[in-house]
Design an enzyme around this catalytic site. Structure first.
Site, PDB file in Angstrom:
ATOM      1  N   SER A 118       0.809  -1.212   0.000  1.00 59.55           N
ATOM      2  CA  SER A 118       0.000   0.000   0.000  1.00 59.55           C
ATOM      3  C   SER A 118       0.841   1.261   0.000  1.00 59.55           C
ATOM      4  O   SER A 118       0.298   2.363  -0.071  1.00 59.55           O
ATOM      5  CB  SER A 118      -0.930   0.005   1.222  1.00 59.55           C
ATOM      6  OG  SER A 118      -0.175  -0.118   2.415  1.00 59.55           O
ATOM      7  N   HIS A 139      -2.512  -2.994  -5.781  1.00 63.39           N
ATOM      8  CA  HIS A 139      -2.981  -2.630  -4.447  1.00 63.39           C
ATOM      9  C   HIS A 139      -4.498  -2.779  -4.376  1.00 63.39           C
ATOM     10  O   HIS A 139      -5.246  -1.908  -4.815  1.00 63.39           O
ATOM     11  CB  HIS A 139      -2.550  -1.199  -4.120  1.00 63.39           C
ATOM     12  CG  HIS A 139      -2.992  -0.732  -2.769  1.00 63.39           C
ATOM     13  ND1 HIS A 139      -3.218   0.595  -2.479  1.00 63.39           N
ATOM     14  CD2 HIS A 139      -3.269  -1.418  -1.625  1.00 63.39           C
ATOM     15  CE1 HIS A 139      -3.609   0.705  -1.219  1.00 63.39           C
ATOM     16  NE2 HIS A 139      -3.653  -0.497  -0.683  1.00 63.39           N
ATOM     17  N   GLU A 151      -5.463  -0.296  -7.322  1.00 63.28           N
ATOM     18  CA  GLU A 151      -4.427   0.652  -7.735  1.00 63.28           C
ATOM     19  C   GLU A 151      -3.333  -0.157  -8.427  1.00 63.28           C
ATOM     20  O   GLU A 151      -2.723  -1.039  -7.813  1.00 63.28           O
ATOM     21  CB  GLU A 151      -3.829   1.346  -6.506  1.00 63.28           C
ATOM     22  CG  GLU A 151      -4.302   2.729  -6.261  1.00 63.28           C
ATOM     23  CD  GLU A 151      -3.505   3.435  -5.173  1.00 63.28           C
ATOM     24  OE1 GLU A 151      -3.272   4.626  -5.333  1.00 63.28           O
ATOM     25  OE2 GLU A 151      -3.139   2.798  -4.172  1.00 63.28           O
ATOM     26  N   ASN A 189      -3.233   6.098  -0.371  1.00 61.34           N
ATOM     27  CA  ASN A 189      -2.713   6.393   0.964  1.00 61.34           C
ATOM     28  C   ASN A 189      -2.028   7.749   1.071  1.00 61.34           C
ATOM     29  O   ASN A 189      -1.913   8.292   2.160  1.00 61.34           O
ATOM     30  CB  ASN A 189      -1.777   5.268   1.412  1.00 61.34           C
ATOM     31  CG  ASN A 189      -2.564   4.072   1.886  1.00 61.34           C
ATOM     32  OD1 ASN A 189      -3.543   4.206   2.609  1.00 61.34           O
ATOM     33  ND2 ASN A 189      -2.160   2.877   1.467  1.00 61.34           N
TER      34      ASN A 189
END
Length: 296
Positions: A118, A139, A151, A189
């Site tokens: 992540s 991800h 992702e 993130n």
């Protein structure tokens, strides 16, 4: 692409194995812990039963999905005929680099190596292999069987062919892939963690209480879950790890983890998985209450 290996039988790993198997891929689920493998298979069956009750699959679909998953502890054996290996181990850079070296040695020529990281650099991970053009980030979001986003992170050396293959593969899994370049935190993130960190700072500075902060974000911003509860759900240790990656990668104070978060992780209050974080959780139930430390 038919044969997939998933490394790591935790929350993310079993979810990734679930979605691949449900779409007809043959999946080898690998973990060094037999207990983790048993728990993962039980979780997958439980989640399939939930889908069955909601009529999202039928009994034949459940049986076929489970039959497509083979648990085991031997990575070398599992990887021998792999077309794709997806690493879903703990968010620890040294561990991931070690696993990718093993994956590279065990996988056949042409096998794509993907990481569910992540926040950790795909370029850095790819550099320990002899096939950087075949290394990419996938991800997935938690819970994997439910969340649509993947992702897809392109490292510095990732080839166009590898990127296109993984984009199409993600669509085959009934997911929505989004291409992202390889910088700390990627997109999800890089945006999410500073928001969570700011919520923790707001609590730390007594601007508002736990429930008040979460209520503002749920009702005011239409978030399905408040940032403090979400941090508990992700794991406060994971949040701290990602914030440290962002802080180290950018060197900007806005990514510095809140001291309260650091203290909670040191104290072992990691969120839902330990039963207490910003909230206290009742085992086997969705019930929660503000943790005693934060009650007025």
């Amino acid at each position: 692409m038919k044969n997939v290996v998933v490394i790591g039988a935790g929350t993310m790993g079993n979810g990734i194995a679930h979605v691949f198997a449900m779409q007809g891929y043959k999946v080898q689920l690998v973990d060094v812990s037999e207990q983790a493998l048993s728990k993962a298979m039980a979780t997958i069956e439980k989640n399939l039963d939930r889908m069955l009750r909601k009529e999202k699959i039928d009994e034949a679909g459940k049986t076929a999905t489970l039959a497509n998953i083979t648990p085991g502890a031997d990575l070398t054996k599992a990887a021998a005929n792999a077309d794709l290996i997806v690493e879903a181990a703990t968010e620890n850079v040294d561990l991931k680099l070690k696993i990718f070296k093993q994956m590279d040695e065990a996988a056949p020529e042409g096998c794509i190596l993907a990481s569910n990281t992540s926040s950790i650099s795909i370029t850095k991970i790819a550099a320990v292999t002899n096939r950087p053009e075949l290394v990419i980030g996938m991800h997935f979001m938690n819970p994997v069987p439910v969340m649509k986003l993947v992702e897809v992170i392109r490292g510095y050396a990732t080839s166009d062919e590898t990127l296109n293959t993984i984009m199409e593969l993600s669509k085959n899994l009934k997911k929505v892939p989004v291409e992202v370049n390889d910088y700390p935190g990627f997109i999800a993130n890089r945006i999410l963690m500073p928001m969570i960190n700011e919520a923790i700072y707001s609590l730390y500075e007594s601007v508002a209480g736990v429930e008040e902060i979460d209520t503002v974000m749920k009702l005011g911003m239409a978030h399905p879950m408040g940032p403090l509860q979400l941090a508990d759900f992700i794991g406060l240790d994971v949040c701290l790890s990602i914030l440290n990656v962002l802080y180290d990668g950018f060197g900007q104070d806005k990514y510095a983890p809140c001291p309260l978060l650091v203290n909670m992780v040191m104290a072992g209050k990691l969120g839902a998985k330990t039963g207490e974080g910003f909230y206290r959780y009742t085992p086997g139930s969705k019930d929660k209450e503000v943790a005693p430390f934060f009650k007025k």
